[in-house]
Design a protein around this motif. Structure first.
Motif, PDB file in Angstrom:
ATOM      1  N   LEU A 184       0.834  -1.213   0.000  1.00 41.44           N
ATOM      2  CA  LEU A 184       0.000   0.000   0.000  1.00 41.44           C
ATOM      3  C   LEU A 184       0.866   1.259   0.000  1.00 41.44           C
ATOM      4  CD1 LEU A 184      -2.864  -1.090   2.416  1.00 41.44           C
ATOM      5  CD2 LEU A 184      -3.041  -0.691  -0.035  1.00 41.44           C
ATOM      6  N   ARG A 185       1.992   1.185   0.729  1.00 40.33           N
ATOM      7  CA  ARG A 185       2.913   2.338   0.759  1.00 40.33           C
ATOM      8  C   ARG A 185       3.424   2.610  -0.658  1.00 40.33           C
ATOM      9  NH1 ARG A 185       4.720   1.974   5.935  1.00 40.33           N
ATOM     10  NH2 ARG A 185       5.501  -0.116   5.535  1.00 40.33           N
ATOM     11  N   GLN A 186       3.756   1.542  -1.374  1.00 39.29           N
ATOM     12  CA  GLN A 186       4.230   1.693  -2.744  1.00 39.29           C
ATOM     13  C   GLN A 186       3.158   2.309  -3.654  1.00 39.29           C
ATOM     14  OE1 GLN A 186       7.088   0.630  -4.713  1.00 39.29           O
ATOM     15  NE2 GLN A 186       8.211   0.690  -2.788  1.00 39.29           N
ATOM     16  N   ARG A 187       1.930   1.835  -3.494  1.00 37.76           N
ATOM     17  CA  ARG A 187       0.829   2.386  -4.307  1.00 37.76           C
ATOM     18  C   ARG A 187       0.654   3.872  -4.036  1.00 37.76           C
ATOM     19  NH1 ARG A 187      -4.467  -0.597  -4.872  1.00 37.76           N
ATOM     20  NH2 ARG A 187      -3.904  -2.465  -5.956  1.00 37.76           N
ATOM     21  N   PHE A 188       0.786   4.235  -2.758  1.00 39.13           N
ATOM     22  CA  PHE A 188       0.613   5.639  -2.363  1.00 39.13           C
ATOM     23  C   PHE A 188       1.685   6.509  -3.037  1.00 39.13           C
ATOM     24  CE2 PHE A 188       1.789   8.917   0.961  1.00 39.13           C
ATOM     25  CZ  PHE A 188       0.714   9.752   0.741  1.00 39.13           C
ATOM     26  N   ILE A 189       2.924   6.034  -3.012  1.00 41.08           N
ATOM     27  CA  ILE A 189       3.994   6.817  -3.644  1.00 41.08           C
ATOM     28  C   ILE A 189       3.692   6.958  -5.138  1.00 41.08           C
ATOM     29  CG2 ILE A 189       6.469   6.868  -4.206  1.00 41.08           C
ATOM     30  CD1 ILE A 189       6.958   5.466  -1.488  1.00 41.08           C
ATOM     31  N   GLY A 190       3.264   5.870  -5.745  1.00 42.24           N
ATOM     32  CA  GLY A 190       2.918   5.919  -7.171  1.00 42.24           C
ATOM     33  C   GLY A 190       1.808   6.914  -7.454  1.00 42.24           C
ATOM     34  N   MET A 191       0.911   7.093  -6.495  1.00 47.02           N
ATOM     35  CA  MET A 191      -0.190   8.052  -6.686  1.00 47.02           C
ATOM     36  C   MET A 191       0.294   9.495  -6.558  1.00 47.02           C
ATOM     37  SD  MET A 191      -3.727   8.346  -4.487  1.00 47.02           S
ATOM     38  CE  MET A 191      -3.168   9.344  -3.122  1.00 47.02           C
ATOM     39  N   ILE A 192       1.166   9.750  -5.554  1.00 43.97           N
ATOM     40  CA  ILE A 192       1.490  11.159  -5.288  1.00 43.97           C
ATOM     41  C   ILE A 192       2.636  11.721  -6.134  1.00 43.97           C
ATOM     42  CG2 ILE A 192       0.520  11.202  -2.952  1.00 43.97           C
ATOM     43  CD1 ILE A 192       3.404  11.030  -1.873  1.00 43.97           C
ATOM     44  N   VAL A 193       3.487  10.858  -6.699  1.00 35.67           N
ATOM     45  CA  VAL A 193       4.618  11.393  -7.480  1.00 35.67           C
ATOM     46  C   VAL A 193       4.126  12.288  -8.635  1.00 35.67           C
ATOM     47  CG1 VAL A 193       6.478  10.730  -9.066  1.00 35.67           C
ATOM     48  CG2 VAL A 193       6.395   9.756  -6.766  1.00 35.67           C
ATOM     49  N   PRO A 194       3.206  11.807  -9.485  1.00 38.44           N
ATOM     50  CA  PRO A 194       2.754  12.711 -10.568  1.00 38.44           C
ATOM     51  C   PRO A 194       1.981  13.924 -10.035  1.00 38.44           C
ATOM     52  CG  PRO A 194       1.543  10.619 -10.601  1.00 38.44           C
ATOM     53  CD  PRO A 194       2.632  10.458  -9.610  1.00 38.44           C
ATOM     54  N   GLN A 195       1.289  13.762  -8.914  1.00 38.28           N
ATOM     55  CA  GLN A 195       0.541  14.896  -8.349  1.00 38.28           C
ATOM     56  C   GLN A 195       1.510  15.958  -7.828  1.00 38.28           C
ATOM     57  OE1 GLN A 195      -2.198  13.150  -5.511  1.00 38.28           O
ATOM     58  NE2 GLN A 195      -3.416  12.176  -7.106  1.00 38.28           N
ATOM     59  N   ALA A 196       2.647  15.510  -7.236  1.00 34.80           N
ATOM     60  CA  ALA A 196       3.659  16.459  -6.747  1.00 34.80           C
ATOM     61  C   ALA A 196       4.213  17.273  -7.908  1.00 34.80           C
ATOM     62  CB  ALA A 196       4.782  15.706  -6.036  1.00 34.80           C
ATOM     63  N   GLU A 197       4.357  16.618  -9.059  1.00 34.62           N
ATOM     64  CA  GLU A 197       4.865  17.345 -10.236  1.00 34.62           C
ATOM     65  C   GLU A 197       3.891  18.437 -10.649  1.00 34.62           C
ATOM     66  OE1 GLU A 197       5.905  14.694 -13.463  1.00 34.62           O
ATOM     67  OE2 GLU A 197       7.270  13.636 -12.105  1.00 34.62           O
ATOM     68  N   ILE A 198       2.599  18.114 -10.648  1.00 36.02           N
ATOM     69  CA  ILE A 198       1.593  19.128 -11.026  1.00 36.02           C
ATOM     70  C   ILE A 198       1.633  20.285 -10.026  1.00 36.02           C
ATOM     71  CG2 ILE A 198      -0.894  19.567 -11.308  1.00 36.02           C
ATOM     72  CD1 ILE A 198      -1.111  16.554 -12.138  1.00 36.02           C
ATOM     73  N   LEU A 199       1.760  19.940  -8.749  1.00 40.50           N
ATOM     74  CA  LEU A 199       1.798  20.994  -7.718  1.00 40.50           C
ATOM     75  C   LEU A 199       3.074  21.829  -7.817  1.00 40.50           C
ATOM     76  CD1 LEU A 199       0.567  19.071  -4.524  1.00 40.50           C
ATOM     77  CD2 LEU A 199      -0.607  20.971  -5.658  1.00 40.50           C
TER      78      LEU A 199
END
Ligand code: BYC
Length: 372
Positions: free
Chosen positions: A231-246
């Motif tokens: 689940l930790r891995q999935r979470f990182i996969g979710m937020i990496v592209p979002q961090a780029e947008i931010l």
């Protein structure tokens, strides 16, 4: 003779329970269940409920200081949602035979756990953004699979919780986006909040798989569907592209996608910090519990008035309904196990076969869309 019938019935019950789990069916409150399954659920659901209630504090602190009326209204609604989540979860735990009063007692006595994440301070407005984006984001990753939890009341409660958490995550993302599009000082404030919340958010998923004593059994029972590390891995996969947008930087220089291993490589998590927080020595543990105790004491008159009102309508002595329920240990989960009839007798008497039960049941709602 009676003992033998009872033992045979228990063996049948265990076979039926295992068959339900294997078939991905739900276990319901009146079904027989192994005592360890019941205890595991009470442990997890009550901790989860406490997390929602304690989790109201870091954000509640910002309601009076939100930068506009609109932000204030949104934050207030979010904090009220968390209270609602706590209520659904306490109700789900009550179907397992534990009273709400007892769960509250355990929390305010400092005997119960709640999520480590709520023991960190919220010094700036950007923390409301980081909590929404990262903490609610981690909660979604953890809780979407819980919509398929084998225990019916928990899984069903999670469906609505996850829909609301998705909204919470978007509002946190939007706060950070607004700050990142603002002045240099606002961008710095947003980045600082992300720096402080990133690692504690990763800790929310619990210890690494090889140090997680409960995972294997909870996964075999289909309470948990994925391991803490997955689940930790999935979470990182979710937020990496979002961090780029931010336009924010995640505070881990070693963070990198390893295509060969199909995993994110990352710096080690500071598990000493995690264990310190769990032991009650985090930055805000004492304050969170002090405030919860105070709120409980201040709310005593409401509980007394509600109990007196209920008693005046039924003529029953005035005590809260959860006290009444927990006073009868057989009232809920024990009901079937006390019945010595064999499983097949019980089922034909119920005239409720597995498939009939399935079609009679309100159709299980689809889990909310996975935000990833
Ligand atoms: N914090 O064997 P493990 C929210 C404990 S609120 C504290 O892996 P398990 C929100 C664990 O309990 C959402 N304790 O356990 C609200 C166990 O101790 P016990 C909160 C933790 O159960 C307001 C021990 O460590 N989410 O979203 O298989 C505003 C060994 O762990 C933590 C939930 O509660 C932790 N982070 O897995 C905004 C999710 N991690 O019980 C947002 C539901 C581990 O043996 N819970 N521990 O004494 C779960 O999914 C699982 O219980 C966990 C742990 C993944 C947390």
């Amino acid at each position: 003779m009676t003992t033998m019938i009872r033992e045979t019935a228990e063996v049948d019950e265990q076979i039926f329970f295992d068959a339900l789990i294997d078939a991905d069916e739900r276990i319901e409150p009146r079904d027989w269940m192994p005592e360890a399954y019941r205890r595991t659920l009470v442990r997890q659901i009550s901790q989860h409920a406490h997390s929602e209630i304690i989790g109201m504090q870091p954000e509640g602190d910002w309601i009076t200081r939100a930068p506009s009326l609109k932000r204030k209204a949104i934050l207030m609604a979010k904090v009220q949602d968390e209270a609602g989540h706590g209520l659904y979860l306490y109700s789900a735990a009550q179907t397992l035979g534990i009273g709400r009063d007892e769960m509250t007692r355990q929390l305010i006595a400092g005997e119960a756990k709640y999520s480590s994440i709520f023991n960190y301070p919220t010094p700036t407005w950007a923390d409301m953004g980081a909590i929404g984006w990262l903490v609610d984001g981690a909660a979604i990753c953890n809780q979407v699979p819980l919509c398929r939890c084998s225990y019916g009341p928990y899984g069903r409660a999670m469906v609505r919780v996850c829909k609301e958490e998705s909204f919470h995550q978007r509002q946190g993302f939007e706060i950070l986006l607004t700050l990142m599009r603002g002045s240099a000082a606002q961008r710095e404030m947003a980045q600082d909040a992300v720096d402080r919340w990133y690692w504690p958010s990763l800790m929310m998923f619990g210890p690494p798989d090889d140090a997680s004593p409960n995972s294997a059994r909870s996964m075999a029972w289909k309470i948990k569907r994925f391991s803490n590390d997955d689940l930790r891995q999935r979470f990182i996969g979710m937020i990496v592209p979002q961090a780029e947008i931010l336009g924010v930087t995640l505070p881990d220089p070693a963070l990198e996608w390893d295509a060969a291993a199909g995993r994110w490589q990352m710096s080690p998590i500071d598990w000493d910090e995690f264990h310190e927080v769990l032991a009650g020595r985090g930055q805000m543990n004492a304050e969170r519990l002090r405030r919860r105790r105070e709120a409980h004491e201040e709310g005593a008159w409401v509980r007394e008035a509600a109990a007196a009102y209920a008693a005046s309508r039924t003529g029953a002595p005035s005590r809260s309904s959860s006290e009444a329920r927990s006073a009868d240990p057989r009232s809920l989960s024990g009901a079937r196990s006390a019945d010595p009839r064999s499983l097949s007798e019980a089922r034909s008497a119920d005239s409720r076969s597995l498939s009939e039960a399935r079609s009679a049941e309100t159709k299980r709602p689809d889990p909310p869309e996975d935000p990833r």
